[in-house]
Design a protein around this motif. Sequence first.
Motif, mmCIF file in Angstrom:
data_model
loop_
_atom_site.group_PDB
_atom_site.id
_atom_site.type_symbol
_atom_site.label_atom_id
_atom_site.label_comp_id
_atom_site.label_asym_id
_atom_site.label_seq_id
_atom_site.Cartn_x
_atom_site.Cartn_y
_atom_site.Cartn_z
ATOM 1 N N PRO A 190 0.846 -1.192 0.000
ATOM 2 C CA PRO A 190 0.000 0.000 0.000
ATOM 3 C C PRO A 190 0.889 1.251 0.000
ATOM 4 O O PRO A 190 2.011 1.213 0.503
ATOM 5 N N LYS A 203 1.283 4.086 1.478
ATOM 6 C CA LYS A 203 1.935 4.705 2.641
ATOM 7 C C LYS A 203 3.039 3.824 3.234
ATOM 8 O O LYS A 203 3.813 4.259 4.075
ATOM 9 N N ASP A 238 -7.786 2.393 6.681
ATOM 10 C CA ASP A 238 -7.105 3.161 5.630
ATOM 11 C C ASP A 238 -6.468 2.201 4.621
ATOM 12 O O ASP A 238 -5.446 1.585 4.912
ATOM 13 N N PHE A 239 -7.079 2.101 3.447
ATOM 14 C CA PHE A 239 -6.558 1.191 2.431
ATOM 15 C C PHE A 239 -5.264 1.694 1.790
ATOM 16 O O PHE A 239 -4.619 0.952 1.072
ATOM 17 N N LYS A 240 -4.887 2.944 2.051
ATOM 18 C CA LYS A 240 -3.574 3.403 1.587
ATOM 19 C C LYS A 240 -2.484 2.960 2.564
ATOM 20 O O LYS A 240 -1.300 3.122 2.296
ATOM 21 N N ALA A 241 -2.912 2.446 3.706
ATOM 22 C CA ALA A 241 -1.961 1.952 4.708
ATOM 23 C C ALA A 241 -2.301 0.508 5.061
ATOM 24 O O ALA A 241 -2.155 0.086 6.210
ATOM 25 N N GLY A 242 -2.767 -0.243 4.057
ATOM 26 C CA GLY A 242 -3.106 -1.634 4.316
ATOM 27 C C GLY A 242 -3.852 -2.235 3.145
ATOM 28 O O GLY A 242 -4.090 -1.568 2.142
ATOM 29 N N ARG A 243 -4.209 -3.513 3.272
ATOM 30 C CA ARG A 243 -4.964 -4.190 2.229
ATOM 31 C C ARG A 243 -5.623 -5.417 2.841
ATOM 32 O O ARG A 243 -5.235 -5.879 3.910
ATOM 33 N N PHE A 270 3.211 -4.264 9.484
ATOM 34 C CA PHE A 270 4.616 -4.101 9.095
ATOM 35 C C PHE A 270 5.099 -2.700 9.437
ATOM 36 O O PHE A 270 6.255 -2.353 9.185
ATOM 37 N N MET A 301 2.848 1.185 11.194
ATOM 38 C CA MET A 301 1.495 1.734 11.274
ATOM 39 C C MET A 301 0.988 2.159 9.905
ATOM 40 O O MET A 301 -0.193 2.431 9.739
ATOM 41 N N HIS A 302 1.883 2.175 8.936
ATOM 42 C CA HIS A 302 1.500 2.565 7.577
ATOM 43 C C HIS A 302 1.301 1.366 6.646
ATOM 44 O O HIS A 302 1.170 1.543 5.426
ATOM 45 N N ASP A 303 1.343 0.180 7.188
ATOM 46 C CA ASP A 303 1.094 -1.017 6.378
ATOM 47 C C ASP A 303 0.556 -2.110 7.302
ATOM 48 O O ASP A 303 1.295 -2.963 7.781
ATOM 49 N N ARG A 326 -2.175 -5.059 7.530
ATOM 50 C CA ARG A 326 -2.986 -5.858 6.608
ATOM 51 C C ARG A 326 -3.948 -6.784 7.332
ATOM 52 O O ARG A 326 -3.627 -7.304 8.392
#
Lengths: 501, 501
Positions: free
Chosen positions: A33, A35, B222-227, B239, B241-243, B245
Amino acid sequence: MNLYQTYVAKMHKIADVNHAIAVLGWDQEVHLPEKGAHHRAQQIATLAGMVHEMAVSAELEDLLGKLSEDESLTFEQQRNIAETKKHIDRRKKLPVNFVVQLTKAVSATYQAWMKARSANHGEGDFTLFAPQLKQLVDLKREETTCIGYADHPYDALIDEFEPGEKTADLTVLFADVRRQLVDFVKEIHHQPQVEDHWMFEHYDKDRQWHFGLELLKQMGYDFKAGRQDISAHPFTTSFSMHDVRVTTRINEHDLHEMIWGCLHEGGHALYEQGLLPDNYGLPSGSYVSLGIHESQSRLWENNVGRSLPYWKANYAQLQAQFPERLANVPLEAFYKSMNKVNPSLIRTNADELTYHFHILVRFEIEKALIEGSVEVNDLRELWNQKYKEYLDVTVPNDRKGVLQDIHWSHGSFGYFATYSLGSFYAAQFFHQASKDIPYLQTLIEHGNLQPLLQWLRTNIHQYGQLYPAEELCKRITGEKLNFKYFMEYARQKYSFIYNLR
Amino acid sequence: MNLYQTYVAKMHKIADVNHAIAVLGWDQEVHLPEKGAHHRAQQIATLAGMVHEMAVSAELEDLLGKLSEDESLTFEQQRNIAETKKHIDRRKKLPVNFVVQLTKAVSATYQAWMKARSANHGEGDFTLFAPQLKQLVDLKREETTCIGYADHPYDALIDEFEPGEKTADLTVLFADVRRQLVDFVKEIHHQPQVEDHWMFEHYDKDRQWHFGLELLKQMGYDFKAGRQDISAHPFTTSFSMHDVRVTTRINEHDLHEMIWGCLHEGGHALYEQGLLPDNYGLPSGSYVSLGIHESQSRLWENNVGRSLPYWKANYAQLQAQFPERLANVPLEAFYKSMNKVNPSLIRTNADELTYHFHILVRFEIEKALIEGSVEVNDLRELWNQKYKEYLDVTVPNDRKGVLQDIHWSHGSFGYFATYSLGSFYAAQFFHQASKDIPYLQTLIEHGNLQPLLQWLRTNIHQYGQLYPAEELCKRITGEKLNFKYFMEYARQKYSFIYNLR
């Protein structure tokens, strides 16, 4: 544990961390992602630092020193020790401060490259890139001094990607390319051009994807030891011989990208899947050189994948997937269209022949830069002039010219030549395979690719770095790399396609 | 760099490697080709070994020693040093040989568990698991001696998952569960059962997937910081706080799995996304305890996600996705069906109330095992007897009984209680949020979940481990964990659903 086992255990640990870096890199290209980028870069840097610490540790040095003198080791064990030592000695020649400086310069140059490409309304502006590039070239020249060389400073850089290859030999090779291939392409260009408009019609994404998977299966790519995903730039990566992943890219308006991308990456992947599990983490379990790696991708992409026998086996299936596009395109017309020769601006879109002119330009420029006979500030002009001379195309802007590749911004000087080496090795290997495997063309016509894969496994994959590239080539074909095999292949194939003589 | 900055740099490095392990673990659950398992396990083990070396290094110990006495540090800095020291001291109390022995025993016990589960024609056979489990329990008892404890040996194990929590307090808590909740569920069971057959009709996979993504977006994930991806067992992993999942699982014949799975993992993920970037790698940038982590998942799954206001906002959308299933099911009937109370055999399928009886059984058994008052050989009988007593169900075989959970085979004793703590904390926090946020129910009815997320961010997420669980709870709600909030919530909700009184 004896000393050699201790060495193997240390190598396993280094390999484990290197493969962890590869997983993080794969994820970065396929899933990350937006960020997550900052921390991911930091995590990779931390692991890379730990690999470095392990590689240059005094214990490993001591171990390698003792094992280098141990005459009771087998040939393979001796080769592992020698290659490991060579690799680590190279690492150690670069002072820590220099590596830090280089890493920072690469990062800044990459940023400058990104910025320069999108400048000037997307047409690119080389002058925004030049100052950073100049600084990086200076550092790469300093690197050649740290590494050392006998004949030419560029040798020290080539050696990182193609161990043992020399500037002098490449100069002779590319002179051949210039002399023989440029003329041959001119001959082709006097002939009527082949038709290929159907390649750029609409091809559904999902159907392309599934067709690509079938091609990979047919090659013998083991999906229990790998997988395919989508990424912006196709690549192959390995986390062990039991987990070798490929990516592809699908363009709904250009059938080339997916099909020959799959075959290309599939060829790389078969090499990695063919390394022997017992050699995990050792030189004998790693690829020989980038040129040999590329020979595997090019052999499957071009010698097999752009051949008439291959499409005799597979065209009906492709037509069945896309009847509205290809039902009325005869096999021979499709075959010719996939081999259209057309000098163009962008390396990654080039055909199988003019591709090497793109490499020729880059080789001549890199060599001159590293020996100091041209200046970074003159690159744009030099680039455009060479493109006119070798490809007869006029470069309209920097983005489609000197700014098109990422390699220099990464400090990868000495890399481009391995692409051409790959094609030339591929032609020589395929020529030999055609002699060694009875009825190879017929087997391919029937979709039976396993004898060819087995030949590659037996002659190349299983050895890892047991033999250096030149020796490997001699063992397989009886001689070292010889450009004539590529030219013979090219003349025979394209004389048919373009009705020459 | 001052000493504290040196400490932070070291913690960053440890966090980078721990997060690399998390990436490898995520990939293992989501993407790993089957042959890749062996090397992947080895790669994770190598990285874990490197984390251990860094954590117990003399430099870090020295640094923590000096910083522990540095009175110029801020409160937050002092907390970071204290928590790091505590964590590392715990690591160091386990001799290296013991850790190796434990790791091997866990691996053997896990294998035995897998084998025992599928034995007896898939009905399971506890006797095949018991010898390995006994060995592992002996080692865990030895671990309590290494770690040390003031009151009860089980305290030493609980502390790994729920720092500061004590056996004595949990004993009181679960006595309340037994006394109050068992009686309440009996009351419910005298009432007519609610209808829920529509939950088990066919729901298309793709449409479920897209509905789940919408729920996550609405929560503020926040999908910009996860999926989100698919895995066999849903989980959340971070991985940075910005990733952060999440994974989910879709059952086309059970609507519960995807919907409340998404909300549950989404709740975990919001906590991780809400930690402060500046605190990366430090205790102040990590979750407090598993109980507090679970409070976040349970709050979103149950207090929000199984509430009438939440479905007032979202039911029309769900009906629109599945008109053929739900068009004729009124909102209130759907609400009741998602909250059906029905004592059953399997913990992971349990409803919101009887779930805690499953934990009660495990808590009582673990406590007795670790204090040595029961033997592993008696577990099956004990298990079946407690299931009869608390849940009034007859266990038909070991697979649906004492072999159902993976936790013991992993050596995770002291973990289960945190699931119940999570629900009880969630009830207490949600009660407080309902007082602090004006018109919370109305906001939820309108699908506006942001004030609630903001409340959780402000009161819980941002602090990381700045305050231990008990203190955090006191700061937020004015008192430490109190089971009455859960009972009040349960009585109010289920009195309506089951027409009590």
